[in-house]
Write a protein that holds these residues in place. Structure first.
Motif, PDB file in Angstrom:
ATOM      1  N   ALA A  60       0.698  -1.054   0.137  1.00 16.30           N
ATOM      2  CA  ALA A  60       0.032   0.100   0.111  1.00 16.30           C
ATOM      3  C   ALA A  60       0.854   1.290  -0.010  1.00 16.30           C
ATOM      4  CB  ALA A  60      -0.799  -0.011   1.310  1.00 16.30           C
ATOM      5  N   ASN A  61       1.928   1.333   0.723  1.00 16.37           N
ATOM      6  CA  ASN A  61       2.918   2.356   0.875  1.00 16.37           C
ATOM      7  C   ASN A  61       3.702   2.600  -0.442  1.00 16.37           C
ATOM      8  OD1 ASN A  61       2.220   3.100   3.365  1.00 16.37           O
ATOM      9  ND2 ASN A  61       3.947   1.727   4.326  1.00 16.37           N
ATOM     10  N   LYS A  62       4.103   1.594  -1.112  1.00 17.69           N
ATOM     11  CA  LYS A  62       4.715   1.399  -2.432  1.00 17.69           C
ATOM     12  C   LYS A  62       3.607   2.066  -3.587  1.00 17.69           C
ATOM     13  CE  LYS A  62       8.059   0.522  -4.918  1.00 17.69           C
ATOM     14  NZ  LYS A  62       9.453   1.103  -4.780  1.00 17.69           N
ATOM     15  N   GLN A  63       2.589   1.510  -3.383  1.00 18.15           N
ATOM     16  CA  GLN A  63       1.536   2.283  -4.345  1.00 18.15           C
ATOM     17  C   GLN A  63       1.422   3.558  -4.359  1.00 18.15           C
ATOM     18  OE1 GLN A  63      -2.200   0.125  -3.636  1.00 18.15           O
ATOM     19  NE2 GLN A  63      -1.604  -1.709  -5.219  1.00 18.15           N
ATOM     20  N   LEU A  64       1.077   4.019  -2.967  1.00 16.37           N
ATOM     21  CA  LEU A  64       0.987   5.513  -2.745  1.00 16.37           C
ATOM     22  C   LEU A  64       2.323   6.326  -3.324  1.00 16.37           C
ATOM     23  CD1 LEU A  64      -0.455   7.816  -1.389  1.00 16.37           C
ATOM     24  CD2 LEU A  64       0.518   7.231   0.909  1.00 16.37           C
ATOM     25  N   GLU A  65       3.680   5.892  -3.084  1.00 16.28           N
ATOM     26  CA  GLU A  65       4.839   6.734  -3.268  1.00 16.28           C
ATOM     27  C   GLU A  65       4.873   6.546  -4.739  1.00 16.28           C
ATOM     28  OE1 GLU A  65       8.168   4.326  -2.085  1.00 16.28           O
ATOM     29  OE2 GLU A  65       9.374   5.459  -3.378  1.00 16.28           O
ATOM     30  N   ILE A  66       4.320   5.518  -5.782  1.00 15.19           N
ATOM     31  CA  ILE A  66       4.476   5.324  -7.069  1.00 15.19           C
ATOM     32  C   ILE A  66       3.418   6.289  -7.469  1.00 15.19           C
ATOM     33  CG2 ILE A  66       4.391   3.851  -9.156  1.00 15.19           C
ATOM     34  CD1 ILE A  66       7.084   3.485  -7.327  1.00 15.19           C
ATOM     35  N   ASN A  67       2.540   6.241  -7.271  1.00 15.42           N
ATOM     36  CA  ASN A  67       1.179   6.753  -7.841  1.00 15.42           C
ATOM     37  C   ASN A  67       1.415   8.459  -7.608  1.00 15.42           C
ATOM     38  OD1 ASN A  67      -0.276   4.756  -8.932  1.00 15.42           O
ATOM     39  ND2 ASN A  67      -1.146   4.421  -6.907  1.00 15.42           N
ATOM     40  N   GLN A  68       1.935   8.764  -6.687  1.00 17.44           N
ATOM     41  CA  GLN A  68       2.182  10.325  -6.211  1.00 17.44           C
ATOM     42  C   GLN A  68       3.152  10.811  -7.273  1.00 17.44           C
ATOM     43  OE1 GLN A  68       3.439  10.876  -2.008  1.00 17.44           O
ATOM     44  NE2 GLN A  68       0.906  11.010  -1.567  1.00 17.44           N
ATOM     45  N   GLU A  69       4.423  10.134  -7.452  1.00 12.65           N
ATOM     46  CA  GLU A  69       5.311  10.359  -8.402  1.00 12.65           C
ATOM     47  C   GLU A  69       4.832  10.407  -9.996  1.00 12.65           C
ATOM     48  OE1 GLU A  69       7.979  11.788  -8.229  1.00 12.65           O
ATOM     49  OE2 GLU A  69       9.137  11.446  -9.996  1.00 12.65           O
ATOM     50  N   LEU A  70       3.870   9.481 -10.148  1.00 14.57           N
ATOM     51  CA  LEU A  70       3.321   9.230 -11.461  1.00 14.57           C
ATOM     52  C   LEU A  70       2.318  10.621 -11.659  1.00 14.57           C
ATOM     53  CD1 LEU A  70       2.556   5.632 -11.967  1.00 14.57           C
ATOM     54  CD2 LEU A  70       4.301   6.706 -12.645  1.00 14.57           C
ATOM     55  N   LEU A  71       1.802  11.017 -10.771  1.00 10.64           N
ATOM     56  CA  LEU A  71       0.746  12.090 -10.950  1.00 10.64           C
ATOM     57  C   LEU A  71       1.493  13.403 -11.105  1.00 10.64           C
ATOM     58  CD1 LEU A  71      -2.385  12.880 -10.921  1.00 10.64           C
ATOM     59  CD2 LEU A  71      -1.864  13.445  -8.323  1.00 10.64           C
ATOM     60  N   LYS A  72       2.675  13.480 -10.500  1.00 14.13           N
ATOM     61  CA  LYS A  72       3.765  14.769 -10.541  1.00 14.13           C
ATOM     62  C   LYS A  72       4.113  14.567 -12.077  1.00 14.13           C
ATOM     63  CE  LYS A  72       5.497  15.181  -5.806  1.00 14.13           C
ATOM     64  NZ  LYS A  72       6.413  14.934  -5.231  1.00 14.13           N
ATOM     65  N   ILE A  73       4.378  13.577 -12.774  1.00 12.54           N
ATOM     66  CA  ILE A  73       4.929  13.409 -13.976  1.00 12.54           C
ATOM     67  C   ILE A  73       3.771  13.880 -15.168  1.00 12.54           C
ATOM     68  CG2 ILE A  73       5.954  12.044 -15.841  1.00 12.54           C
ATOM     69  CD1 ILE A  73       7.386  10.423 -13.449  1.00 12.54           C
ATOM     70  N   GLU A  74       2.705  13.279 -14.706  1.00 15.47           N
ATOM     71  CA  GLU A  74       1.628  13.431 -15.746  1.00 15.47           C
ATOM     72  C   GLU A  74       1.221  14.919 -15.757  1.00 15.47           C
ATOM     73  OE1 GLU A  74      -3.118  11.824 -16.156  1.00 15.47           O
ATOM     74  OE2 GLU A  74      -1.461  10.806 -14.972  1.00 15.47           O
ATOM     75  N   ASN A  75       0.996  15.528 -14.472  1.00 12.51           N
ATOM     76  CA  ASN A  75       0.586  16.803 -14.524  1.00 12.51           C
ATOM     77  C   ASN A  75       1.440  17.915 -15.152  1.00 12.51           C
ATOM     78  OD1 ASN A  75      -1.623  16.163 -13.043  1.00 12.51           O
ATOM     79  ND2 ASN A  75      -0.633  16.794 -10.926  1.00 12.51           N
ATOM     80  N   HIS A  76       2.869  17.615 -14.947  1.00 13.52           N
ATOM     81  CA  HIS A  76       3.919  18.444 -15.674  1.00 13.52           C
ATOM     82  C   HIS A  76       3.848  18.120 -17.205  1.00 13.52           C
ATOM     83  CE1 HIS A  76       7.910  19.869 -16.483  1.00 13.52           C
ATOM     84  NE2 HIS A  76       8.071  18.919 -17.438  1.00 13.52           N
ATOM     85  N   ILE A  77       3.676  17.170 -17.777  1.00  9.18           N
ATOM     86  CA  ILE A  77       3.585  16.884 -19.302  1.00  9.18           C
ATOM     87  C   ILE A  77       2.394  17.529 -19.642  1.00  9.18           C
ATOM     88  CG2 ILE A  77       3.596  15.269 -21.089  1.00  9.18           C
ATOM     89  CD1 ILE A  77       6.185  15.346 -19.874  1.00  9.18           C
ATOM     90  N   LEU A  78       1.147  17.148 -19.233  1.00 12.86           N
ATOM     91  CA  LEU A  78       0.036  17.772 -19.661  1.00 12.86           C
ATOM     92  C   LEU A  78      -0.257  19.192 -19.630  1.00 12.86           C
ATOM     93  CD1 LEU A  78      -2.489  15.147 -18.239  1.00 12.86           C
ATOM     94  CD2 LEU A  78      -1.637  15.156 -20.633  1.00 12.86           C
ATOM     95  N   SER A  79       0.286  19.740 -18.426  1.00 19.46           N
ATOM     96  CA  SER A  79       0.463  21.148 -18.158  1.00 19.46           C
ATOM     97  C   SER A  79       1.232  21.758 -19.532  1.00 19.46           C
ATOM     98  CB  SER A  79       1.073  21.557 -17.039  1.00 19.46           C
ATOM     99  OG  SER A  79       1.231  23.284 -16.926  1.00 19.46           O
ATOM    100  N   ALA A  80       2.379  21.212 -19.753  1.00 24.92           N
ATOM    101  CA  ALA A  80       3.353  21.726 -20.868  1.00 24.92           C
ATOM    102  C   ALA A  80       2.678  21.467 -22.112  1.00 24.92           C
ATOM    103  CB  ALA A  80       4.872  20.786 -20.956  1.00 24.92           C
ATOM    104  N   PHE A  81       1.997  20.329 -22.324  1.00 27.95           N
ATOM    105  CA  PHE A  81       1.396  20.200 -23.551  1.00 27.95           C
ATOM    106  C   PHE A  81       0.102  21.290 -23.797  1.00 27.95           C
ATOM    107  CE2 PHE A  81      -0.241  17.350 -27.150  1.00 27.95           C
ATOM    108  CZ  PHE A  81      -1.707  17.588 -27.161  1.00 27.95           C
ATOM    109  N   ASN A  82      -0.840  21.455 -22.828  1.00 26.85           N
ATOM    110  CA  ASN A  82      -1.755  22.191 -23.050  1.00 26.85           C
ATOM    111  C   ASN A  82      -1.239  24.015 -23.046  1.00 26.85           C
ATOM    112  OD1 ASN A  82      -3.814  20.507 -22.467  1.00 26.85           O
ATOM    113  ND2 ASN A  82      -3.603  20.563 -20.153  1.00 26.85           N
ATOM    114  N   SER A  83      -0.132  24.028 -22.765  1.00 29.39           N
ATOM    115  CA  SER A  83       0.664  25.547 -23.044  1.00 29.39           C
ATOM    116  C   SER A  83       1.265  25.540 -24.632  1.00 29.39           C
ATOM    117  CB  SER A  83       1.373  25.684 -22.063  1.00 29.39           C
ATOM    118  OG  SER A  83       0.853  25.954 -20.722  1.00 29.39           O
ATOM    119  N   GLU A  84       1.498  24.538 -25.112  1.00 26.37           N
ATOM    120  CA  GLU A  84       1.828  24.406 -26.240  1.00 26.37           C
ATOM    121  C   GLU A  84       0.934  24.176 -27.610  1.00 26.37           C
ATOM    122  OE1 GLU A  84       4.623  24.972 -28.839  1.00 26.37           O
ATOM    123  OE2 GLU A  84       5.768  24.076 -27.111  1.00 26.37           O
TER     124      GLU A  84
END
Length: 415
Positions: A60-84
């Motif tokens: 459960a802790n591993k899932q939380l850790e991984i999912n938080q990092e994946l969400l950060k990456i996803e937000n970063h890429i989608l934010s850049a995509f929406n600005s381009e």
């Protein structure tokens, strides 16, 4: 609307996750891929990551850790995509966004505008992609440019790399006795640095893309089957030359670089349907190769009780095979180049083109070229390209020195 997926695409037990960006533009679907630096195990990703309410707290802790990092990456890429503008989104763009995610301060760093400084920036920026040999070449060119700057007492700005710069730089290198093809390669690298700077927003000269230096046609030195037979028959050789001879013969029948074949061991060999195959990963390209072993290689292995010859350094190998070919009396004159010292005790070495006895031009690379040249026309070119690792047939034909006339004569056999 864009979406992000994360995939485990490796055969290894642990690997970095791949990122996939999917979007639609003008009724056409696009799928672009890049790599994260988020390492997970294959077992976790396939069996544990998507578990609903796992009983084990560690999962459960591993899932939380991984999912938080994946969400950060996803937000970063989608934010850049929406600005381009989606028209500008490419694999290179996606790799840049991933790099900016892991190196956010790079946005704030001043990108060097001088060419010499930019080379250091370029090496650092692409540190995860460049091989050691590429970094070495970059630094060699940087040192030449530093000497050129000192010679003309003027800083080289990226935006000033134009036709006049190219002509002045070529004249300078010629005055330093550099070979034409060395100069041509240096100019290609300089254009690469400048185009990378342009990609990051720096100003470049309108003439940059048209800069060109012609290559000098150089004879391709290789060992024919008759010459290989002479080398094979040479007798009363000391042990170190016999060892080098076996490596040379192996290289001429497997078509690989010295950085690869010198690492061969019997454990890499497997037999399928009576055929001996060797499997290895190319050091330069990272490509997994499976290559059939020629009967000549099998003979050498049988001679050595199934073992490959002793591994030796590249320098010793180069020296020994010259001595070996001299013993085999390869004295015929061929036109080629070798490094010679410019002036007594100058410490400067440049390529000199003239007629040499063939043994003088033998080096570790001759095995790969001999394989490609000797088997051209005997083995389908598609198969040869697979073994040598060339990207295209055109590149392969240039490598073995086939001209338009040569190709025309080959075609005429079918008329």
């Amino acid at each position: 609307m864009a979406t992000i997926n994360f995939l485990y695409r490796s055969t290894k037990d642990k690997a970095d996750l791949n990122l996939r960006l999917l979007f639609r533009l003008s009724d056409k679907d696009f799928v672009l891929g890049s790599k994260t630096k988020l390492e997970v195990s294959k077992e976790y990703w396939s069996k544990q990551h998507n578990q609903k309410r796992p009983k084990e707290i560690s999962i459960a802790n591993k899932q939380l850790e991984i999912n938080q990092e994946l969400l950060k990456i996803e937000n970063h890429i989608l934010s850049a995509f929406n600005s381009e503008d989606a028209l500008n989104v490419s694999k290179e763009w996606l790799n840049l966004q991933m790099d900016l995610y892991y190196n956010p301060k790079a946005k704030d760093k001043a990108i060097p505008k001088s060419l010499v400084e930019y080379i250091d920036f370029y090496i650092t920026y692409r540190k995860h992609e460049l091989k050691d040999n590429s970094i070495k070449r970059c630094n060699v060119i940087k040192n030449k440019l530093m000497r050129f700057q000192e010679y003309r007492n003027k800083l080289i700005l990226i935006k000033e790399v134009n036709d006049k710069f190219k002509n002045d730089f070529v004249d300078y290198l010629k005055s330093e006795n550099y070979a034409q093809n060395t100069i041509q390669r240096d100019v290609v690298f300089i254009k690469t640095f400048c185009k990378h700077a342009r990609f990051l927003g720096l100003e470049t000269h309108p003439q940059l893309d048209t800069l060109k230096v012609d290559k000098q046609k150089v004879p391709k030195t290789y060992l024919s089957f008759n010459e290989l037979a002479l080398i094979e028959k040479a007798n009363s050789l000391p042990d170190h030359l016999d060892n080098a001879r076996d490596w040379l013969l192996i290289s001429c029948y497997v078509g690989q670089r010295v950085s690869d074949f010198m690492r061969f061991t019997k454990e890499m060999i497997r037999v399928e349907e009576g055929k001996h195959l060797i499997e290895f990963t190319q050091k330069k390209t990272g490509k997994l190769m499976t290559v059939p072993l020629h009967e000549k290689v099998i003979e050498i292995l049988n001679k050595r009780n199934g073992e490959f010859p002793r591994a030796i350094s590249d320098q010793k190998y180069n020296d020994y095979i010259k001595d070996l070919c001299k013993d085999a009396e390869l004295f015929n004159k061929v036109h080629g180049s070798k490094l010679v010292e410019v002036g007594e005790d100058s410490g400067k070495f440049r390529k000199e083109f003239k007629d040499y006895e063939k043994w003088e031009l033998v080096s570790s690379h001759i095995g790969r070229r001999s394989f490609a040249t000797n088997f051209y026309g005997k083995i389908p070119t598609t198969y040869l390209i697979y073994i040598t690792g060339h990207s295209t047939e055109t590149q392969f034909l240039q490598y073995i020195g086939k001209s338009n006339k040569d190709l025309a004569m080959e075609i005429s056999k079918y008329f």
